[in-house]
Design a protein around this motif. Structure first.
Motif, PDB file in Angstrom:
ATOM      1  N   ARG A 159      23.624 -26.325  -9.312  1.00  0.00           N
ATOM      2  CA  ARG A 159      22.375 -26.089  -8.573  1.00  0.00           C
ATOM      3  C   ARG A 159      22.605 -25.112  -7.427  1.00  0.00           C
ATOM      4  NH1 ARG A 159      20.852 -28.570  -4.149  1.00  0.00           N
ATOM      5  NH2 ARG A 159      22.413 -30.212  -4.476  1.00  0.00           N
ATOM      6  N   GLN A 160      23.737 -25.265  -6.728  1.00  0.00           N
ATOM      7  CA  GLN A 160      24.021 -24.375  -5.597  1.00  0.00           C
ATOM      8  C   GLN A 160      24.168 -22.923  -6.052  1.00  0.00           C
ATOM      9  OE1 GLN A 160      25.617 -27.091  -6.467  1.00  0.00           O
ATOM     10  NE2 GLN A 160      25.957 -28.475  -4.713  1.00  0.00           N
ATOM     11  N   MET A 161      24.740 -22.727  -7.241  1.00  0.00           N
ATOM     12  CA  MET A 161      24.903 -21.376  -7.757  1.00  0.00           C
ATOM     13  C   MET A 161      23.545 -20.770  -8.097  1.00  0.00           C
ATOM     14  SD  MET A 161      27.131 -20.012 -11.045  1.00  0.00           S
ATOM     15  CE  MET A 161      28.701 -20.388 -10.262  1.00  0.00           C
ATOM     16  N   ILE A 162      22.658 -21.582  -8.653  1.00  0.00           N
ATOM     17  CA  ILE A 162      21.315 -21.087  -8.993  1.00  0.00           C
ATOM     18  C   ILE A 162      20.558 -20.709  -7.718  1.00  0.00           C
ATOM     19  CG2 ILE A 162      19.077 -21.735  -9.967  1.00  0.00           C
ATOM     20  CD1 ILE A 162      20.587 -23.418 -12.021  1.00  0.00           C
ATOM     21  N   GLN A 163      20.791 -21.468  -6.654  1.00  0.00           N
ATOM     22  CA  GLN A 163      20.151 -21.127  -5.380  1.00  0.00           C
ATOM     23  C   GLN A 163      20.645 -19.787  -4.856  1.00  0.00           C
ATOM     24  OE1 GLN A 163      21.057 -24.536  -2.916  1.00  0.00           O
ATOM     25  NE2 GLN A 163      19.332 -25.744  -3.705  1.00  0.00           N
ATOM     26  N   GLU A 167      18.485 -15.657 -10.638  1.00  0.00           N
ATOM     27  CA  GLU A 167      18.381 -15.149 -12.010  1.00  0.00           C
ATOM     28  C   GLU A 167      19.069 -16.065 -13.027  1.00  0.00           C
ATOM     29  OE1 GLU A 167      22.070 -13.134 -10.229  1.00  0.00           O
ATOM     30  OE2 GLU A 167      20.081 -13.809  -9.571  1.00  0.00           O
ATOM     31  N   LEU A 168      19.909 -16.994 -12.518  1.00  0.00           N
ATOM     32  CA  LEU A 168      20.590 -17.919 -13.413  1.00  0.00           C
ATOM     33  C   LEU A 168      19.757 -19.152 -13.742  1.00  0.00           C
ATOM     34  CD1 LEU A 168      24.214 -17.855 -11.901  1.00  0.00           C
ATOM     35  CD2 LEU A 168      23.320 -16.550 -13.846  1.00  0.00           C
ATOM     36  N   ALA A 169      18.581 -19.240 -13.175  1.00  0.00           N
ATOM     37  CA  ALA A 169      17.719 -20.412 -13.399  1.00  0.00           C
ATOM     38  C   ALA A 169      17.424 -20.614 -14.890  1.00  0.00           C
ATOM     39  CB  ALA A 169      16.420 -20.265 -12.620  1.00  0.00           C
ATOM     40  N   LYS A 170      17.413 -19.532 -15.655  1.00  0.00           N
ATOM     41  CA  LYS A 170      17.126 -19.655 -17.085  1.00  0.00           C
ATOM     42  C   LYS A 170      18.216 -20.425 -17.828  1.00  0.00           C
ATOM     43  CE  LYS A 170      19.088 -15.047 -17.947  1.00  0.00           C
ATOM     44  NZ  LYS A 170      18.809 -13.694 -18.458  1.00  0.00           N
ATOM     45  N   PHE A 171      19.373 -20.589 -17.178  1.00  0.00           N
ATOM     46  CA  PHE A 171      20.457 -21.343 -17.802  1.00  0.00           C
ATOM     47  C   PHE A 171      20.609 -22.748 -17.211  1.00  0.00           C
ATOM     48  CE2 PHE A 171      22.096 -16.845 -18.076  1.00  0.00           C
ATOM     49  CZ  PHE A 171      21.791 -16.685 -19.427  1.00  0.00           C
ATOM     50  N   ALA A 172      19.602 -23.203 -16.479  1.00  0.00           N
ATOM     51  CA  ALA A 172      19.668 -24.525 -15.841  1.00  0.00           C
ATOM     52  C   ALA A 172      19.884 -25.631 -16.866  1.00  0.00           C
ATOM     53  CB  ALA A 172      18.406 -24.782 -15.032  1.00  0.00           C
ATOM     54  N   GLY A 173      19.389 -25.412 -18.073  1.00  0.00           N
ATOM     55  CA  GLY A 173      19.571 -26.400 -19.129  1.00  0.00           C
ATOM     56  C   GLY A 173      20.828 -26.163 -19.950  1.00  0.00           C
ATOM     57  N   GLY A 174      21.578 -25.144 -19.582  1.00  0.00           N
ATOM     58  CA  GLY A 174      22.835 -24.838 -20.269  1.00  0.00           C
ATOM     59  C   GLY A 174      22.766 -23.548 -21.057  1.00  0.00           C
TER      60      GLY A 174
END
Length: 242
Positions: A159-163, A167-174
């Motif tokens: 989560r910290q990396m997405i913050q 642009e990495l939010a699209k990989f939040a589910g893997g």
């Protein structure tokens, strides 16, 4: 190529034996012919050594044995490309080295300062791999153990990396496994008494990051190296990060 070397070595030895059996004059043998035999004998020895080295896929310098095994690999249906290992500094090539430690065989020791990972073999020897480590602000040290091992793992950014990188939010589910996956061909998950530390020993398609501090704290290896380490390391193995 290997067969050709073996034939040359065999031919050299046969030539020496035939010459000795022929009963040539002793003075001739000690003269020009002996020089010929010495040259043939030296060639036979060199050819045998070359054959041995070619078969092993390694080269030896002093007490260090370097691996040349960085070619293309078909692994679980994925075609890993050849690593242009000639562009990677020699010290970061996989190699067997002298290594003094009181840690038992199977222990992994990570030297973040020098960018080396050691797999302890025992008897004063270890396999050394070049690694990439955490960039400034993401360094860490301590003791952990390998709790899980995964081939072609899914990567889920914290989560910290997405913050930090929306642009990495699209990989939040893997992110699905694959050649572009940041965890590469293998991952080993580090835990301590508090559980999952969030750090991994993993492969990377970015071979040019080896020897540098570029990660978010994980220890990355070239894909061909992480496959080798994965096959050696056991779940439960102690990992020391210095």
């Amino acid at each position: 190529m290997h067969i050709g070397i073996a034939r040359l070595a065999s031919k050299a030895n046969a030539s020496m034996n035939d010459s000795r059996k022929s009963g040539r004059n002793v003075s001739l043998y000690l003269g020009g012919a002996s020089n010929h035999f010495m040259r043939m004998k030296s060639f036979a020895i060199i050819a045998a050594l070359a054959l041995s080295t070619a078969i092993s896929g390694c080269s030896t310098i002093g007490s260090q044995m370097f691996s040349n095994d960085y070619g293309a690999v078909n692994d679980a249906g994925y075609q890993l490309p050849r690593i242009p290992i000639e562009k990677v500094p020699r010290q970061f090539h996989r190699q067997e080295v002298n290594y003094d430690t009181s840690e038992k065989p199977g222990t992994i020791i990570v030297d973040t300062q020098n960018k080396f990972l050691y797999f302890v073999e025992g008897d004063g020897r270890a396999i050394r791999y070049g690694i990439g480590v955490g960039r400034e602000g993401f360094e860490w040290h301590g003791t952990a153990h390998i709790a899980l091992k995964r081939e072609w793992p899914t990567w889920t950014p914290p989560r910290q990396m997405i913050q930090r990188q929306p642009e990495l939010a699209k990989f939040a589910g893997g992110m699905e496994p694959g050649l572009k996956n940041p965890l590469g061909a293998r991952a080993m998950y580090l835990f301590n008494k508090g559980g999952d530390m969030g750090y991994r020993l993993h492969g990377s398609p970015e071979w040019n990051s080896i020897g540098k501090a570029m990660s978010s704290g994980c220890i990355r290896l070239m894909n061909q190296d992480i496959i080798d380490l994965y096959d050696r390391a056991s779940v439960g193995a102690k990992v020391i990060v210095m």
